[in-house]
Design a protein around this motif. Structure first.
Motif, short mmCIF file in Angstrom:
data_model
loop_
_atom_site.label_atom_id
_atom_site.label_comp_id
_atom_site.label_asym_id
_atom_site.label_seq_id
_atom_site.Cartn_x
_atom_site.Cartn_y
_atom_site.Cartn_z
N THR A 122 42.11 -27.26 9.00
CA THR A 122 41.46 -26.14 9.21
C THR A 122 42.04 -25.65 10.47
O THR A 122 42.46 -26.33 11.24
CB THR A 122 40.01 -25.99 8.97
OG1 THR A 122 39.50 -26.59 10.32
CG2 THR A 122 39.28 -26.54 7.67
N TRP A 148 45.10 -22.49 6.01
CA TRP A 148 43.61 -22.07 6.64
C TRP A 148 43.90 -21.01 7.42
O TRP A 148 42.89 -20.61 8.09
CB TRP A 148 42.87 -23.57 6.92
CG TRP A 148 42.49 -24.13 5.80
CD1 TRP A 148 42.78 -25.10 5.21
CD2 TRP A 148 41.04 -23.91 5.35
NE1 TRP A 148 41.95 -25.48 4.11
CE2 TRP A 148 41.02 -24.85 4.13
CE3 TRP A 148 40.02 -22.99 5.55
CZ2 TRP A 148 39.66 -24.86 3.35
CZ3 TRP A 148 38.93 -23.00 4.67
CH2 TRP A 148 38.69 -23.89 3.75
N LEU A 154 38.05 -18.60 3.00
CA LEU A 154 37.41 -19.34 4.04
C LEU A 154 36.06 -19.83 3.81
O LEU A 154 35.15 -20.24 4.62
CB LEU A 154 37.70 -18.43 5.39
CG LEU A 154 38.88 -17.85 5.71
CD1 LEU A 154 38.72 -17.14 6.94
CD2 LEU A 154 39.77 -18.96 6.11
#
Length: 406
Positions: A122, A148, A154
């Motif tokens: 992420t 990401w 998300l």
């Protein structure tokens, strides 16, 4: 990066990377090569092959590699020769796995003619930095795709909706499964998220997967003896073992005795504080034993210099600089210091504790009982020499005292 033709994806077969695989195909219209590493995470890796095939990946573009021996031999053991520990507590279990995965991804990219690599880290965490610093150090012109940081998926709900829409198998998401974000390899298992995001909340006992609680550990202590060769454990209780076998056995022993649990708030490289819990049973034992054998085989100033470098060395690994020239330089020095780290260490394991009860080296011990004894040493050490030594070392303080203590 519209000219990307082929990308190597670090692929676990879980929800996130399965969604990424399909997203790469749709967004970049490119060929995807999947790479799944077995570094001792304790889960079957072969199901990843079936899931990759179901998503249209050619069999020749699916790589599943057993990297356990390489992981311990070339990454974990060198790190423990340095006694590396981040912020005084963390044994770097997640950090040390990333450079190996990055290395193998780049090797596969070169082998398959891929022009890009991709990962599932992420945009908030350290792993994106670790992966990408490794990629660029090993293949400077490689293109990196970090979904990401690009997509709008998300949340877990959006990921699940995307998976359902595209027919992606999400059976890995089990009802009643662990609520934590977890990462495991042969060195450790980590837990983050949900209730752990409150640093005041105690972890639930059923969170821990590798270790029994110290309260429930055996009431009888267990003794274990290690043989060291050049700073690495070569045998346990007289049985020669490979690096991966060593760490596997130490995890078993440590887990049995409730050793290696850790609950910390750490400073991430990207700037935020993060609360994480870790189980590192084998690494906790290794750290204690290695310092014990070094205590009798390293010169005082060499040992102290190593200690001064621990924080820097550990930060390099934590922040993703395993392949940097400065880490390599430090490793050369550390490895040179280990030439004399040979001998044996005996430990007692008891209810979460690792207790050193003996250490010796027939070839490299600097401990001289004739000098260290409290009994008469028959001239091995001249006590009178200490007077001049003390007076010389106090000289600067005596000069200052005369000046300022008037």
């Amino acid at each position: 990066m519209s000219d990307i033709k082929k990308v190597v994806l670090a692929y676990s077969g879980g929800l996130d990377t399965s969604v990424i695989l399909k997203w790469l195909q749709d967004t970049y219209q490119c060929e995807v090569v999947t790479f799944t590493a077995d570094i001792g995470q304790g889960e079957e890796v072969e199901p990843a092959r079936k899931k990759a095939v179901a998503l249209g990946i050619k069999p020749e573009n699916i790589f599943i590699d057993d990297l356990r021996e390489e992981f311990v031999r070339d990454f974990v053991f060198p790190m423990f020769r340095a006694n590396a520990i981040y912020e005084g507590e963390y044994l770097l279990g997640t950090s040390i796995a990333r450079p190996l995965i990055a290395k193998r991804q780049i090797e596969i990219a070169n082998q398959t003619g891929a022009d890009a690599v991709s990962h599932g880290a992420t945009g908030k965490g350290n792993d994106q930095v670790r992966f990408e610093l490794g990629y660029y150090a090993l293949k400077p012109d490689v293109k990196v795709i970090a979904p990401w940081r690009e997509w709008d998926l998300l949340s877990r709900e959006k990921l699940l909706a995307y998976a359902e829409k595209n027919g992606i198998d999400i059976t890995k998401k089990k009802s009643g499964g662990s609520p934590y974000s977890m990462d495991a390899n042969l060195l450790h298992i980590s837990y983050e998220g949900t209730v752990l995001e409150n640093p005041a909340a105690e972890p639930e006992e059923d969170m821990w997967l590798w270790t029994v609680s110290p309260e429930n550990a055996p009431d009888q202590a267990e003794y274990v003896e290690f043989e060291y060769k050049n700073g690495d454990i070569a045998a346990i209780n007289g049985v020669q073992m490979s690096p991966a076998q060593v760490l596997t056995e130490l995890n078993r022993l440590g887990g049995k005795h409730g050793i290696g649990r850790l609950d910390i708030v750490e400073n991430r490289y990207v700037g935020m504080k993060s609360r994480g819990c870790y189980e590192t049973p084998g690494g906790t034992i290794m750290m204690k034993a290695h310092r014990a054998i070094e205590s009798i085989t390293l010169d005082r100033e060499v040992a102290h210099l190593k200690d001064e470098l621990i924080a820097k060395y550990a930060s390099l690994i934590y922040n993703g600089y395993w392949w940097s020239p400065e880490r390599k330089m430090m490793q050369s020095m550390i490895d040179a210091s280990q030439a004399t780290v040979n001998g044996w260490v005996r430990l007692k394991l008891y209810k979460g504790n690792v207790i050193v009860v003996g250490r010796d080296s027939k070839t490299d011990s600097l401990f001289d009982p004739n000098i260290a004894t409290f009994d008469e040493d028959f001239g091995a050490y001249n006590h009178a020499d200490a007077a001049g030594f003390i007076r010389l070392n106090s000289l600067r303080m005596r000069i200052a005292a005369k000046l300022y203590n008037k």
